[in-house]
Design a protein around this motif. Structure first.
Motif, PDB file in Angstrom:
ATOM      1  N   GLN A   1       0.781  -1.181  -0.112  1.00 16.87           N
ATOM      2  CA  GLN A   1       0.218  -0.058  -0.046  1.00 16.87           C
ATOM      3  C   GLN A   1       0.867   1.158  -0.075  1.00 16.87           C
ATOM      4  OE1 GLN A   1      -2.752  -0.207   3.344  1.00 16.87           O
ATOM      5  NE2 GLN A   1      -3.645  -1.803   2.489  1.00 16.87           N
ATOM      6  N   LEU A   2       1.918   1.154   0.796  1.00 16.84           N
ATOM      7  CA  LEU A   2       2.895   2.465   0.864  1.00 16.84           C
ATOM      8  C   LEU A   2       3.248   2.474  -0.485  1.00 16.84           C
ATOM      9  CD1 LEU A   2       4.243   4.460   2.570  1.00 16.84           C
ATOM     10  CD2 LEU A   2       5.818   3.006   3.214  1.00 16.84           C
ATOM     11  N   GLY A   3       3.957   1.273  -1.299  1.00 13.86           N
ATOM     12  CA  GLY A   3       4.461   1.687  -2.632  1.00 13.86           C
ATOM     13  C   GLY A   3       3.484   2.441  -3.517  1.00 13.86           C
ATOM     14  N   ARG A   4       2.231   1.776  -3.485  1.00 18.01           N
ATOM     15  CA  ARG A   4       1.427   2.409  -4.352  1.00 18.01           C
ATOM     16  C   ARG A   4       0.783   3.996  -4.102  1.00 18.01           C
ATOM     17  NH1 ARG A   4      -1.033  -2.787  -3.470  1.00 18.01           N
ATOM     18  NH2 ARG A   4      -2.570  -1.938  -1.863  1.00 18.01           N
ATOM     19  N   ALA A   5       0.893   4.136  -2.692  1.00 13.81           N
ATOM     20  CA  ALA A   5       0.816   5.564  -2.317  1.00 13.81           C
ATOM     21  C   ALA A   5       1.932   6.311  -2.833  1.00 13.81           C
ATOM     22  CB  ALA A   5       0.360   5.720  -1.034  1.00 13.81           C
ATOM     23  N   ILE A   6       3.215   5.929  -2.695  1.00 11.08           N
ATOM     24  CA  ILE A   6       4.346   6.709  -3.051  1.00 11.08           C
ATOM     25  C   ILE A   6       4.060   6.922  -4.762  1.00 11.08           C
ATOM     26  CG2 ILE A   6       6.843   6.575  -3.460  1.00 11.08           C
ATOM     27  CD1 ILE A   6       6.847   5.307  -0.569  1.00 11.08           C
ATOM     28  N   THR A   7       3.900   6.004  -5.537  1.00 16.33           N
ATOM     29  CA  THR A   7       3.611   5.876  -6.933  1.00 16.33           C
ATOM     30  C   THR A   7       2.885   7.037  -7.385  1.00 16.33           C
ATOM     31  OG1 THR A   7       4.624   3.515  -7.006  1.00 16.33           O
ATOM     32  CG2 THR A   7       3.290   4.404  -8.874  1.00 16.33           C
TER      33      THR A   7
ATOM     34  N   ASN B   1       1.980   9.568  -5.611  1.00 15.90           N
ATOM     35  CA  ASN B   1       2.515  10.579  -5.114  1.00 15.90           C
ATOM     36  C   ASN B   1       1.400  11.292  -4.121  1.00 15.90           C
ATOM     37  OD1 ASN B   1       4.550  12.803  -4.708  1.00 15.90           O
ATOM     38  ND2 ASN B   1       3.689  14.123  -6.183  1.00 15.90           N
ATOM     39  N   ASN B   2       0.462  10.465  -3.422  1.00 14.72           N
ATOM     40  CA  ASN B   2      -0.569  10.842  -2.734  1.00 14.72           C
ATOM     41  C   ASN B   2       0.110  11.022  -1.186  1.00 14.72           C
ATOM     42  OD1 ASN B   2      -2.726  10.928  -0.915  1.00 14.72           O
ATOM     43  ND2 ASN B   2      -3.906   9.501  -2.395  1.00 14.72           N
ATOM     44  N   ASP B   3       0.521  12.114  -0.684  1.00 11.93           N
ATOM     45  CA  ASP B   3       0.965  12.521   0.437  1.00 11.93           C
ATOM     46  C   ASP B   3       0.237  12.018   1.454  1.00 11.93           C
ATOM     47  OD1 ASP B   3       3.219  13.307  -0.621  1.00 11.93           O
ATOM     48  OD2 ASP B   3       2.731  15.408  -0.684  1.00 11.93           O
ATOM     49  N   ASN B   4      -1.312  12.360   1.422  1.00 15.20           N
ATOM     50  CA  ASN B   4      -2.004  11.929   2.610  1.00 15.20           C
ATOM     51  C   ASN B   4      -2.036  10.410   2.790  1.00 15.20           C
ATOM     52  OD1 ASN B   4      -2.616  14.655   3.351  1.00 15.20           O
ATOM     53  ND2 ASN B   4      -4.445  14.700   1.925  1.00 15.20           N
ATOM     54  N   GLU B   5      -1.883   9.769   1.780  1.00 19.88           N
ATOM     55  CA  GLU B   5      -2.299   8.449   1.866  1.00 19.88           C
ATOM     56  C   GLU B   5      -0.925   7.711   2.214  1.00 19.88           C
ATOM     57  OE1 GLU B   5      -3.801   4.514   1.554  1.00 19.88           O
ATOM     58  OE2 GLU B   5      -4.799   6.335   1.507  1.00 19.88           O
ATOM     59  N   VAL B   6       0.135   8.357   1.986  1.00 20.85           N
ATOM     60  CA  VAL B   6       1.453   7.881   2.403  1.00 20.85           C
ATOM     61  C   VAL B   6       1.547   8.026   3.892  1.00 20.85           C
ATOM     62  CG1 VAL B   6       3.996   8.391   2.643  1.00 20.85           C
ATOM     63  CG2 VAL B   6       2.875   8.414   0.351  1.00 20.85           C
TER      64      VAL B   6
ATOM     65  N   GLY C   1      -0.306   3.613   9.986  1.00 16.26           N
ATOM     66  CA  GLY C   1      -1.050   2.070  10.144  1.00 16.26           C
ATOM     67  C   GLY C   1       0.070   1.186  10.115  1.00 16.26           C
ATOM     68  N   LEU C   2       1.164   1.279   9.462  1.00 15.98           N
ATOM     69  CA  LEU C   2       2.056   0.262   9.447  1.00 15.98           C
ATOM     70  C   LEU C   2       3.009   0.550  10.753  1.00 15.98           C
ATOM     71  CD1 LEU C   2       4.049  -1.782   8.202  1.00 15.98           C
ATOM     72  CD2 LEU C   2       5.080   0.485   7.091  1.00 15.98           C
ATOM     73  N   GLY C   3       3.257   1.651  11.205  1.00 14.62           N
ATOM     74  CA  GLY C   3       3.883   1.798  12.466  1.00 14.62           C
ATOM     75  C   GLY C   3       2.995   1.127  13.744  1.00 14.62           C
ATOM     76  N   ASP C   4       1.815   1.336  13.689  1.00 12.68           N
ATOM     77  CA  ASP C   4       0.809   0.818  14.669  1.00 12.68           C
ATOM     78  C   ASP C   4       0.886  -0.742  14.570  1.00 12.68           C
ATOM     79  OD1 ASP C   4       0.602   3.428  15.637  1.00 12.68           O
ATOM     80  OD2 ASP C   4      -1.554   3.440  14.810  1.00 12.68           O
ATOM     81  N   TYR C   5       0.731  -1.074  13.625  1.00  8.83           N
ATOM     82  CA  TYR C   5       0.659  -2.647  13.214  1.00  8.83           C
ATOM     83  C   TYR C   5       1.998  -3.350  13.781  1.00  8.83           C
ATOM     84  CZ  TYR C   5      -1.109  -7.032  11.562  1.00  8.83           C
ATOM     85  OH  TYR C   5      -1.969  -8.320  11.565  1.00  8.83           O
ATOM     86  N   THR C   6       3.076  -2.663  13.233  1.00  3.92           N
ATOM     87  CA  THR C   6       4.422  -3.435  13.582  1.00  3.92           C
ATOM     88  C   THR C   6       4.740  -3.351  15.078  1.00  3.92           C
ATOM     89  OG1 THR C   6       5.303  -2.199  11.595  1.00  3.92           O
ATOM     90  CG2 THR C   6       6.639  -2.851  13.266  1.00  3.92           C
ATOM     91  N   MET C   7       4.346  -2.444  15.899  1.00  6.23           N
ATOM     92  CA  MET C   7       4.346  -2.291  17.365  1.00  6.23           C
ATOM     93  C   MET C   7       3.688  -3.485  17.763  1.00  6.23           C
ATOM     94  SD  MET C   7       6.860  -0.123  18.156  1.00  6.23           S
ATOM     95  CE  MET C   7       6.640   0.354  19.888  1.00  6.23           C
ATOM     96  N   SER C   8       2.384  -3.623  17.290  1.00 12.72           N
ATOM     97  CA  SER C   8       1.478  -4.640  17.839  1.00 12.72           C
ATOM     98  C   SER C   8       2.054  -6.102  17.856  1.00 12.72           C
ATOM     99  CB  SER C   8       0.148  -4.499  17.342  1.00 12.72           C
ATOM    100  OG  SER C   8      -0.801  -5.686  17.605  1.00 12.72           O
ATOM    101  N   HIS C   9       2.517  -6.245  16.299  1.00 15.66           N
ATOM    102  CA  HIS C   9       3.125  -7.474  15.771  1.00 15.66           C
ATOM    103  C   HIS C   9       4.160  -7.816  16.534  1.00 15.66           C
ATOM    104  CE1 HIS C   9       4.649 -10.583  13.464  1.00 15.66           C
ATOM    105  NE2 HIS C   9       5.502  -9.996  13.192  1.00 15.66           N
ATOM    106  N   PHE C  10       5.273  -7.052  16.903  1.00 23.07           N
ATOM    107  CA  PHE C  10       6.319  -7.451  17.645  1.00 23.07           C
ATOM    108  C   PHE C  10       6.157  -7.685  18.942  1.00 23.07           C
ATOM    109  CE2 PHE C  10       9.408  -4.678  14.591  1.00 23.07           C
ATOM    110  CZ  PHE C  10       9.559  -6.041  13.906  1.00 23.07           C
TER     111      PHE C  10
END
Length: 79
Positions: free
Chosen positions: A30-36, A38-43, A49-58
């Motif tokens: 999803q991050l790659g798509r948002a960067i491609t 050039n959607n700053d809000n989506e990035v 979301g990635l940060g929150d999920y990563t903390m929970s996952h670890f």
């Protein structure tokens, strides 16, 4: 960016961990798509979301390691 597809070689054999890893991979795609696009809000949204999920996952993985008395749980948590 080319999307990364889940491969059987990524499987850990622990279904919940594999499902969480698949979700992390989806966030990265999803991050790659948002960067491609050039959607700053989506990035920003995906990174949050990635940060929150990563903390929970670890936290989940570390709890599994502790429960299993994994010898390298401490060093893994440190890293």
């Amino acid at each position: 960016m080319e999307e990364v597809q889940w491969q059987e070689s990524f499987n850990t054999g622990i279904e919940e961990v594999d499902n969480q890893h698949k979700q992390l991979l989806e966030y990265l795609n999803q991050l790659g798509r948002a960067i491609t696009l050039n959607n700053d809000n989506e990035v920003k949204s995906v990174i949050q979301g990635l940060g929150d999920y990563t903390m929970s996952h670890f936290a989940f993985e570390e709890a599994l390691m502790t429960e299993a008395k994994y010898a390298y749980a401490g060093p893994h948590k440190h890293v």
